[in-house]
Design a protein around this motif. Structure first.
Motif, PDB file in Angstrom:
ATOM      1  N   ALA A  13      -1.287  -8.171  11.314  1.00 43.61           N
ATOM      2  CA  ALA A  13      -0.863  -7.239  12.561  1.00 43.61           C
ATOM      3  C   ALA A  13      -0.875  -5.917  12.166  1.00 43.61           C
ATOM      4  O   ALA A  13      -0.648  -5.521  11.035  1.00 43.61           O
ATOM      5  CB  ALA A  13       0.398  -7.784  13.254  1.00 43.61           C
ATOM      6  N   TYR A  14      -1.326  -5.116  13.288  1.00 43.80           N
ATOM      7  CA  TYR A  14      -1.241  -3.582  12.911  1.00 43.80           C
ATOM      8  C   TYR A  14      -1.124  -2.725  14.080  1.00 43.80           C
ATOM      9  O   TYR A  14      -1.421  -3.132  15.130  1.00 43.80           O
ATOM     10  CB  TYR A  14      -2.673  -3.230  12.245  1.00 43.80           C
ATOM     11  CG  TYR A  14      -3.809  -3.086  13.012  1.00 43.80           C
ATOM     12  CD1 TYR A  14      -4.141  -1.840  13.589  1.00 43.80           C
ATOM     13  CD2 TYR A  14      -4.525  -4.301  13.361  1.00 43.80           C
ATOM     14  CE1 TYR A  14      -5.511  -1.925  14.439  1.00 43.80           C
ATOM     15  CE2 TYR A  14      -5.582  -4.498  14.058  1.00 43.80           C
ATOM     16  CZ  TYR A  14      -6.015  -3.145  14.659  1.00 43.80           C
ATOM     17  OH  TYR A  14      -7.226  -3.184  15.321  1.00 43.80           O
ATOM     18  N   VAL A  15      -0.335  -1.663  13.950  1.00 42.26           N
ATOM     19  CA  VAL A  15       0.147  -0.920  15.404  1.00 42.26           C
ATOM     20  C   VAL A  15      -1.010   0.213  15.371  1.00 42.26           C
ATOM     21  O   VAL A  15      -1.531   0.521  14.408  1.00 42.26           O
ATOM     22  CB  VAL A  15       1.324  -0.456  15.108  1.00 42.26           C
ATOM     23  CG1 VAL A  15       2.597  -1.579  15.060  1.00 42.26           C
ATOM     24  CG2 VAL A  15       1.551   0.609  13.913  1.00 42.26           C
ATOM     25  N   PRO A  16      -1.152   0.662  16.518  1.00 42.72           N
ATOM     26  CA  PRO A  16      -2.014   2.075  16.652  1.00 42.72           C
ATOM     27  C   PRO A  16      -1.650   3.226  15.717  1.00 42.72           C
ATOM     28  O   PRO A  16      -0.548   3.484  15.535  1.00 42.72           O
ATOM     29  CB  PRO A  16      -1.482   2.587  18.313  1.00 42.72           C
ATOM     30  CG  PRO A  16      -1.092   1.297  19.012  1.00 42.72           C
ATOM     31  CD  PRO A  16      -0.245   0.461  17.852  1.00 42.72           C
ATOM     32  N   GLY A  17      -2.871   3.548  15.242  1.00 44.97           N
ATOM     33  CA  GLY A  17      -2.887   4.706  14.256  1.00 44.97           C
ATOM     34  C   GLY A  17      -2.881   4.280  12.946  1.00 44.97           C
ATOM     35  O   GLY A  17      -3.460   5.018  12.102  1.00 44.97           O
ATOM     36  N   VAL A  18      -2.699   3.079  12.805  1.00 41.35           N
ATOM     37  CA  VAL A  18      -2.895   2.376  11.218  1.00 41.35           C
ATOM     38  C   VAL A  18      -4.258   2.025  10.959  1.00 41.35           C
ATOM     39  O   VAL A  18      -4.888   1.276  12.134  1.00 41.35           O
ATOM     40  CB  VAL A  18      -1.823   1.291  10.910  1.00 41.35           C
ATOM     41  CG1 VAL A  18      -2.262   0.849   9.501  1.00 41.35           C
ATOM     42  CG2 VAL A  18      -0.328   1.824  11.036  1.00 41.35           C
ATOM     43  N   THR A  19      -5.118   2.252   9.996  1.00 44.55           N
ATOM     44  CA  THR A  19      -6.165   1.925   9.760  1.00 44.55           C
ATOM     45  C   THR A  19      -6.315   1.233   8.554  1.00 44.55           C
ATOM     46  O   THR A  19      -6.313   1.570   7.432  1.00 44.55           O
ATOM     47  CB  THR A  19      -7.231   2.993   9.546  1.00 44.55           C
ATOM     48  OG1 THR A  19      -7.071   3.912  10.770  1.00 44.55           O
ATOM     49  CG2 THR A  19      -8.414   2.840   9.235  1.00 44.55           C
ATOM     50  N   PRO A  20      -6.387  -0.390   8.671  1.00 42.44           N
ATOM     51  CA  PRO A  20      -6.467  -1.226   7.574  1.00 42.44           C
ATOM     52  C   PRO A  20      -7.575  -1.613   6.924  1.00 42.44           C
ATOM     53  O   PRO A  20      -7.655  -2.382   5.967  1.00 42.44           O
ATOM     54  CB  PRO A  20      -5.823  -2.503   8.158  1.00 42.44           C
ATOM     55  CG  PRO A  20      -6.389  -2.398   9.654  1.00 42.44           C
ATOM     56  CD  PRO A  20      -6.435  -1.038  10.036  1.00 42.44           C
ATOM     57  N   THR A  21      -8.513  -0.610   7.116  1.00 42.67           N
ATOM     58  CA  THR A  21     -10.252  -0.879   6.580  1.00 42.67           C
ATOM     59  C   THR A  21     -10.162  -1.247   5.234  1.00 42.67           C
ATOM     60  O   THR A  21     -10.882  -2.053   4.806  1.00 42.67           O
ATOM     61  CB  THR A  21     -10.855   0.044   7.266  1.00 42.67           C
ATOM     62  OG1 THR A  21     -10.852   0.119   8.609  1.00 42.67           O
ATOM     63  CG2 THR A  21     -12.344  -0.451   6.965  1.00 42.67           C
ATOM     64  N   LYS A  22      -9.489  -0.231   4.584  1.00 46.88           N
ATOM     65  CA  LYS A  22      -9.641  -0.448   2.944  1.00 46.88           C
ATOM     66  C   LYS A  22      -8.875  -1.769   2.421  1.00 46.88           C
ATOM     67  O   LYS A  22      -9.634  -2.330   1.554  1.00 46.88           O
ATOM     68  CB  LYS A  22      -8.975   0.807   2.530  1.00 46.88           C
ATOM     69  CG  LYS A  22      -9.006   1.021   0.976  1.00 46.88           C
ATOM     70  CD  LYS A  22      -8.243   1.977   0.277  1.00 46.88           C
ATOM     71  CE  LYS A  22      -6.655   1.883   0.620  1.00 46.88           C
ATOM     72  NZ  LYS A  22      -5.920   3.163  -0.041  1.00 46.88           N
ATOM     73  N   TRP A  23      -7.773  -2.127   2.826  1.00 45.10           N
ATOM     74  CA  TRP A  23      -7.199  -3.281   2.402  1.00 45.10           C
ATOM     75  C   TRP A  23      -7.825  -4.547   2.968  1.00 45.10           C
ATOM     76  O   TRP A  23      -7.771  -5.426   1.988  1.00 45.10           O
ATOM     77  CB  TRP A  23      -5.748  -3.437   3.092  1.00 45.10           C
ATOM     78  CG  TRP A  23      -5.220  -1.924   2.457  1.00 45.10           C
ATOM     79  CD1 TRP A  23      -4.879  -1.430   1.129  1.00 45.10           C
ATOM     80  CD2 TRP A  23      -4.350  -1.071   3.277  1.00 45.10           C
ATOM     81  NE1 TRP A  23      -3.969  -0.624   1.028  1.00 45.10           N
ATOM     82  CE2 TRP A  23      -3.678  -0.047   2.503  1.00 45.10           C
ATOM     83  CE3 TRP A  23      -4.055  -0.848   4.542  1.00 45.10           C
ATOM     84  CZ2 TRP A  23      -2.752   0.928   2.771  1.00 45.10           C
ATOM     85  CZ3 TRP A  23      -3.244   0.004   5.135  1.00 45.10           C
ATOM     86  CH2 TRP A  23      -2.789   1.012   4.118  1.00 45.10           C
ATOM     87  N   VAL A  24      -8.547  -4.538   4.170  1.00 43.99           N
ATOM     88  CA  VAL A  24      -9.186  -5.706   4.363  1.00 43.99           C
ATOM     89  C   VAL A  24     -10.536  -5.867   3.559  1.00 43.99           C
ATOM     90  O   VAL A  24     -10.802  -7.102   3.149  1.00 43.99           O
ATOM     91  CB  VAL A  24      -9.519  -5.482   6.096  1.00 43.99           C
ATOM     92  CG1 VAL A  24     -10.575  -6.567   6.353  1.00 43.99           C
ATOM     93  CG2 VAL A  24      -8.408  -5.556   6.776  1.00 43.99           C
ATOM     94  N   ARG A  25     -10.982  -4.714   3.213  1.00 40.28           N
ATOM     95  CA  ARG A  25     -12.287  -4.989   2.357  1.00 40.28           C
ATOM     96  C   ARG A  25     -11.873  -5.392   0.957  1.00 40.28           C
ATOM     97  O   ARG A  25     -12.620  -6.285   0.660  1.00 40.28           O
ATOM     98  CB  ARG A  25     -13.027  -3.424   2.158  1.00 40.28           C
ATOM     99  CG  ARG A  25     -14.168  -3.500   1.252  1.00 40.28           C
ATOM    100  CD  ARG A  25     -14.740  -2.064   1.046  1.00 40.28           C
ATOM    101  NE  ARG A  25     -13.632  -1.084   0.847  1.00 40.28           N
ATOM    102  CZ  ARG A  25     -13.255  -1.046  -0.567  1.00 40.28           C
ATOM    103  NH1 ARG A  25     -13.664  -1.681  -1.428  1.00 40.28           N
ATOM    104  NH2 ARG A  25     -12.211  -0.017  -0.713  1.00 40.28           N
ATOM    105  N   ILE A  26     -10.716  -4.873   0.351  1.00 38.88           N
ATOM    106  CA  ILE A  26     -10.350  -5.307  -0.725  1.00 38.88           C
ATOM    107  C   ILE A  26     -10.168  -6.757  -0.697  1.00 38.88           C
ATOM    108  O   ILE A  26     -10.381  -7.687  -1.600  1.00 38.88           O
ATOM    109  CB  ILE A  26      -9.287  -4.462  -1.435  1.00 38.88           C
ATOM    110  CG1 ILE A  26      -9.767  -3.312  -1.515  1.00 38.88           C
ATOM    111  CG2 ILE A  26      -8.776  -5.303  -2.924  1.00 38.88           C
ATOM    112  CD1 ILE A  26      -8.457  -2.181  -1.878  1.00 38.88           C
ATOM    113  N   TRP A  27      -9.318  -7.503   0.467  1.00 40.73           N
ATOM    114  CA  TRP A  27      -8.925  -8.846   0.530  1.00 40.73           C
ATOM    115  C   TRP A  27     -10.255  -9.609   0.589  1.00 40.73           C
ATOM    116  O   TRP A  27     -10.571 -10.488  -0.032  1.00 40.73           O
ATOM    117  CB  TRP A  27      -8.157  -8.745   1.871  1.00 40.73           C
ATOM    118  CG  TRP A  27      -8.079 -10.306   2.130  1.00 40.73           C
ATOM    119  CD1 TRP A  27      -8.886 -11.158   2.834  1.00 40.73           C
ATOM    120  CD2 TRP A  27      -6.674 -11.162   2.095  1.00 40.73           C
ATOM    121  NE1 TRP A  27      -8.216 -12.265   2.941  1.00 40.73           N
ATOM    122  CE2 TRP A  27      -6.973 -12.506   2.483  1.00 40.73           C
ATOM    123  CE3 TRP A  27      -5.416 -10.565   1.234  1.00 40.73           C
ATOM    124  CZ2 TRP A  27      -5.909 -13.401   2.364  1.00 40.73           C
ATOM    125  CZ3 TRP A  27      -4.695 -11.583   1.231  1.00 40.73           C
ATOM    126  CH2 TRP A  27      -4.795 -12.985   1.868  1.00 40.73           C
TER     127      TRP A  27
END
Length: 272
Positions: A13-27
Motif C-alpha cells: 500500500a502507498y499513500v498519495p505523494g509517495v512514489t514507490p517505483t524504485k523499490w518496486v523495480r528492485i523487488w
C-alpha cells in the motif's frame, strides 16, 4: 487452480505523494517469482487497511495510530505553501506562518499535517480533499500548506510553492502488522534500507558444499608451502643448486676485488 497452487504475491500500500517505483523495480529484479501488487490508499485509511490485512506492508504518513503495527520512519518531508505564480509570497524563497496571517489558508479534510494552531484566516468551508483545495488556490480563493510531495503530485502550470520554515512536517514510514512479519516483509524491509541480496535480514545464507571445503583445504596447503620455503631451487639441468647465505663482514676485512685480508696467498707478478 486451488489457492494452495497459486503463486504467492506481495501487496504494498502507498499513500498519495509517495512514489514507490524504485523499490518496486528492485523487488522485481531480486524476487521475480513473487509478483508485487500496488494498493493506493488515502493517508487517513492506510493504517486500518494494514490492520485488516488489505496489504502486507505499506508506506504511511506519521503521526498516525500505530496500534498493532510496526513502523520504520524513512524520511521527513519539507512543508510548502502552494500559491498562484503571481502571488506576493513568490518574492522570497522561504516564508513563515506569520507571513501568512492575512491569507485564507485552506484546510482540507484529508490534511496530513499535525497542526497545533492553523495559520492565516480559515475558509468558510473546508475542502473535501487536497485536490479540491488545489483547484480553489488556482481560482484565487486562498493558499494551501502541504508536504512538498503533494504539491508536486498536484502540480499545475499556473501554481508554484515556497518553503514554510516553521510549519509542522510529515514523516513517511514503512509499516506492517506486528503479527505478520513474513519473509516477504523482511525482504522488502531490506530493499527499502538498501541492503544487498546477501545481507537481507532474516534469510539464511547458503553453506559451502563438502567438495568446496576440500578445495579450500588444498588451496590453504599450497599457500603454506609457498610461505615455508620448502621447495629447493634447481638449475636448468635439473640439479639442485646449493644456496649460500651472504657472509657477514669481518672487522678489518678489505672490500673490493682483493679477496682475503692483506692479499695473503697472492703470487707476485713477473716483470717482463
Amino acid at each position: 487452480m486451488t489457492d494452495s497452487d497459486a503463486s504467492p504475491s506481495f501487496r504494498l500500500a502507498y499513500v498519495p505523494g509517495v512514489t514507490p517505483t524504485k523499490w518496486v523495480r528492485i523487488w522485481n529484479e531480486r524476487i521475480p517469482d513473487v509478483p508485487l501488487t500496488l494498493v493506493p490508499v488515502p493517508a487517513a485509511d492506510a493504517c486500518d487497511l494494514l490492520r485488516s490485512r488489505g496489504a502486507d506492508a505499506g508506506f504511511v504518513r506519521l503521526p498516525a495510530d500505530r496500534t498493532d503495527l510496526s513502523a520504520i520512519p524513512l524520511y521527513t518531508e519539507t512543508t510548502v505553501v502552494v500559491v498562484p505564480k503571481d502571488h506576493l509570497v513568490t518574492a522570497a524563497d522561504e516564508v513563515s506562518t506569520e507571513e501568512l496571517a492575512d491569507e485564507i489558508v485552506l484546510h482540507p479534510l484529508d490534511d496530513v499535517l499535525d497542526w497545533e494552531r492553523l495559520p492565516g484566516r480559515p475558509a468558510i468551508e473546508r475542502p473535501a480533499t487536497t485536490a479540491d483545495a488545489i483547484e480553489l488556490v488556482a481560482a484565487g480563493v486562498g493558499v494551501l500548506v502541504v508536504p512538498q510531495s503533494l504539491a508536486r503530485l498536484h502540480h499545475r502550470k499556473d501554481l508554484t510553492y515556497r518553503t514554510v520554515s516553521d510549519a509542522p512536517t510529515s514523516r513517511v514510514a514503512l509499516s506492517w502488522p506486528e503479527e505478520a512479519t513474513t519473509d516477504q516483509v523482511e525482504d522488502f524491509i531490506g530493499i527499502v534500507r538498501g541492503r544487498t541480496v546477501n545481507s537481507t535480514r532474516g534469510r539464511a545464507q547458503p553453506q559451502p558444499q563438502p567438495q568446496d571445503k576440500a578445495k579450500s583445504k588444498d588451496k590453504a596447503k599450497g599457500k603454506g608451502a609457498e610461505k615455508g620455503g620448502g621447495a629447493r631451487r634447481t638449475s636448468s639441468a635439473g640439479k639442485p643448486v646449493k644456496q649460500t647465505k651472504p657472509s657477514a663482514g669481518r672487522p678489518g676485512a678489505r672490500r673490493g676485488s682483493g679477496g682475503a685480508q692483506g692479499g695473503k696467498g697472492r703470487k707476485p707478478r713477473r716483470r717482463s
